[in-house]
Write a protein that holds these residues in place. Structure first.
Motif, PDB file in Angstrom:
ATOM      1  N   ILE A  27      -8.087  -6.511   7.409  1.00 35.07           N
ATOM      2  CA  ILE A  27      -7.739  -6.761   6.016  1.00 35.07           C
ATOM      3  C   ILE A  27      -7.951  -5.487   5.211  1.00 35.07           C
ATOM      4  N   ILE A  28      -6.927  -5.071   4.498  1.00 35.71           N
ATOM      5  CA  ILE A  28      -7.021  -3.880   3.647  1.00 35.71           C
ATOM      6  C   ILE A  28      -6.666  -4.274   2.215  1.00 35.71           C
ATOM      7  N   THR A  29      -7.498  -3.852   1.283  1.00 35.16           N
ATOM      8  CA  THR A  29      -7.229  -4.138  -0.120  1.00 35.16           C
ATOM      9  C   THR A  29      -6.950  -2.837  -0.870  1.00 35.16           C
ATOM     10  N   ILE A  30      -6.066  -2.913  -1.857  1.00 38.01           N
ATOM     11  CA  ILE A  30      -5.750  -1.771  -2.723  1.00 38.01           C
ATOM     12  C   ILE A  30      -6.024  -2.236  -4.146  1.00 38.01           C
ATOM     13  N   GLU A  31      -7.027  -1.639  -4.779  1.00 41.78           N
ATOM     14  CA  GLU A  31      -7.495  -2.182  -6.041  1.00 41.78           C
ATOM     15  C   GLU A  31      -7.705  -1.097  -7.101  1.00 41.78           C
ATOM     16  N   ASP A  32      -7.730  -1.517  -8.356  1.00 41.44           N
ATOM     17  CA  ASP A  32      -7.944  -0.611  -9.481  1.00 41.44           C
ATOM     18  C   ASP A  32      -8.779  -1.303 -10.565  1.00 41.44           C
ATOM     19  N   ILE A  36     -15.534  -5.988  -6.200  1.00 46.21           N
ATOM     20  CA  ILE A  36     -16.581  -6.556  -5.357  1.00 46.21           C
ATOM     21  C   ILE A  36     -16.424  -5.981  -3.953  1.00 46.21           C
ATOM     22  N   ARG A  37     -17.501  -5.421  -3.433  1.00 45.29           N
ATOM     23  CA  ARG A  37     -17.471  -4.907  -2.078  1.00 45.29           C
ATOM     24  C   ARG A  37     -17.783  -6.036  -1.098  1.00 45.29           C
ATOM     25  N   ILE A  38     -16.909  -6.200  -0.099  1.00 42.16           N
ATOM     26  CA  ILE A  38     -17.091  -7.255   0.900  1.00 42.16           C
ATOM     27  C   ILE A  38     -17.156  -6.611   2.276  1.00 42.16           C
ATOM     28  N   GLU A  39     -18.204  -6.895   3.007  1.00 42.94           N
ATOM     29  CA  GLU A  39     -18.396  -6.328   4.333  1.00 42.94           C
ATOM     30  C   GLU A  39     -17.252  -6.755   5.266  1.00 42.94           C
ATOM     31  N   GLY A  40     -16.742  -5.802   6.018  1.00 45.69           N
ATOM     32  CA  GLY A  40     -15.676  -6.098   6.966  1.00 45.69           C
ATOM     33  C   GLY A  40     -14.291  -5.780   6.455  1.00 45.69           C
ATOM     34  N   LEU A  41     -14.169  -5.525   5.138  1.00 40.89           N
ATOM     35  CA  LEU A  41     -12.868  -5.183   4.563  1.00 40.89           C
ATOM     36  C   LEU A  41     -12.719  -3.673   4.427  1.00 40.89           C
ATOM     37  N   ASN A  42     -11.492  -3.200   4.524  1.00 40.26           N
ATOM     38  CA  ASN A  42     -11.172  -1.809   4.195  1.00 40.26           C
ATOM     39  C   ASN A  42     -10.629  -1.801   2.772  1.00 40.26           C
ATOM     40  N   GLN A  43     -11.460  -1.379   1.832  1.00 46.08           N
ATOM     41  CA  GLN A  43     -11.101  -1.474   0.427  1.00 46.08           C
ATOM     42  C   GLN A  43     -10.779  -0.095  -0.140  1.00 46.08           C
ATOM     43  N   VAL A  44      -9.560   0.056  -0.631  1.00 44.12           N
ATOM     44  CA  VAL A  44      -9.067   1.327  -1.146  1.00 44.12           C
ATOM     45  C   VAL A  44      -8.996   1.249  -2.666  1.00 44.12           C
ATOM     46  N   ALA A  50      -3.340   8.652  -7.054  1.00 45.72           N
ATOM     47  CA  ALA A  50      -2.806   7.606  -6.180  1.00 45.72           C
ATOM     48  C   ALA A  50      -2.367   6.413  -7.008  1.00 45.72           C
ATOM     49  N   THR A  51      -1.248   5.827  -6.635  1.00 49.15           N
ATOM     50  CA  THR A  51      -0.747   4.622  -7.286  1.00 49.15           C
ATOM     51  C   THR A  51      -0.799   3.477  -6.292  1.00 49.15           C
ATOM     52  N   PHE A  52      -0.581   2.261  -6.787  1.00 49.54           N
ATOM     53  CA  PHE A  52      -0.518   1.119  -5.876  1.00 49.54           C
ATOM     54  C   PHE A  52       0.565   1.358  -4.819  1.00 49.54           C
ATOM     55  N   ALA A  53       1.699   1.896  -5.255  1.00 54.20           N
ATOM     56  CA  ALA A  53       2.820   2.100  -4.335  1.00 54.20           C
ATOM     57  C   ALA A  53       2.493   3.124  -3.255  1.00 54.20           C
ATOM     58  N   SER A  54       1.921   4.276  -3.647  1.00 54.57           N
ATOM     59  CA  SER A  54       1.615   5.321  -2.662  1.00 54.57           C
ATOM     60  C   SER A  54       0.515   4.871  -1.710  1.00 54.57           C
ATOM     61  N   ALA A  55      -0.489   4.168  -2.248  1.00 57.10           N
ATOM     62  CA  ALA A  55      -1.571   3.661  -1.388  1.00 57.10           C
ATOM     63  C   ALA A  55      -1.047   2.614  -0.414  1.00 57.10           C
ATOM     64  N   LEU A  56      -0.115   1.797  -0.880  1.00 56.28           N
ATOM     65  CA  LEU A  56       0.446   0.753  -0.027  1.00 56.28           C
ATOM     66  C   LEU A  56       1.236   1.356   1.122  1.00 56.28           C
ATOM     67  N   ARG A  57       1.961   2.439   0.858  1.00 54.51           N
ATOM     68  CA  ARG A  57       2.690   3.120   1.932  1.00 54.51           C
ATOM     69  C   ARG A  57       1.724   3.618   3.018  1.00 54.51           C
ATOM     70  N   THR A  58       0.610   4.188   2.582  1.00 52.14           N
ATOM     71  CA  THR A  58      -0.384   4.702   3.527  1.00 52.14           C
ATOM     72  C   THR A  58      -1.026   3.575   4.322  1.00 52.14           C
TER      73      THR A  58
END
Length: 251
Positions: A27-32, A36-44, A50-58
């Protein structure tokens, strides 16, 4: 897809993600920003470069199973989110509209095609927060005739029958525990639109929100007002509190 500003949608999204969060799911999240930090997630967290669009491409290059996009703000982000959904990714996001049906109109205005909306969108949820009755000081009473009429008349518009037998409401009083407000905590009132085959067909054919709404009612869709009325009936909140969020009484 969740809607409405300042109505608890981020909390709801985190609750969904927390439920889906297992060791075998990426699970990867892209946030601004990341709230909340949740263990086990990759939170960007997106920043000035960086924009939502550019981060989403990555993010799409990292083989995610589930992607959370904090907010769909523009056409570019919406298009990439749609592409991610069409390639087998489970995408969660938020967008600002007044109800679950208007997400279709909002995506259309952003420039998303009817085909992409109908083929990708699975569910839209709209919610608002109402205050809970304080259990320490509230005074139980019977519903008045006027309150029953208001609630019943509104429910009948959607073929919902209310049963007041054994049901009571509350007069809010106020105490130290609720800071003399009469309410303690909040709860969401919710509506859910499932994109069934006939809804998808209506979107694909470019039908108006009015026509889509009629089909949604046929499928059992109910507006959040009904959920609010049921919570009043069950003593969770009051009709006065609900009326501040959604106008039920004639002013």
């Amino acid at each position: 897809m969740l809607l409405q500003l300042g109505e608890g949608k981020t909390t709801t999204l985190y609750s969904i993600i927390d439920t889906l969060n297992t060791p075998d799911v990426n699970i990867i999240t892209i946030e601004d920003p990341v709230e909340i930090r949740i263990e086990g997630l990759n939170q960007v967290e997106i920043g000035p470069k960086a924009t939502f669009a550019s981060a989403l491409r990555t993010v799409l290059r990292q083989d995610p199973n589930i992607i959370l996009v904090g907010e769909i703000r523009d056409l570019e982000t919406a298009e990439i989110a749609m592409q991610a959904g069409q390639t087998g990714h489970y995408v969660l996001s938020t967008i600002h509209t007044i109800n679950a049906l208007e997400v279709i109109t909002r995506l259309r205005k952003l420039g998303i095609s009817n085909y992409d909306i109908s083929s990708t969108l699975a569910t839209s949820v709209s919610q608002r927060l109402v205050r809970r009755v304080c259990p320490y000081c509230a005074k139980k009473r019977n519903f008045t005739t006027k309150e029953k009429e208001v609630m019943s008349d509104y429910a009948k518009r959607f073929n919902v029958t209310l049963d007041f037998k054994g049901k009571t409401t509350y007069d809010v009083v106020g105490c130290e525990k609720c800071n003399n407000t009469g309410y303690l905590g909040r709860i969401a009132i919710v509506e859910i639109l499932k994109f069934t085959e006939n809804i998808k067909e209506a979107v694909l054919n470019g039908e108006s929100t009015y026509e889509i709404r009629k089909k949604a009612y046929e499928n059992g869709y109910l507006p959040l007002e009904i959920d609010g009325i049921k919570k009043v009936l069950n003593g969770v909140t009051t009709l006065e509190e609900l009326d501040k969020k959604i106008v039920l009484f004639d002013k």
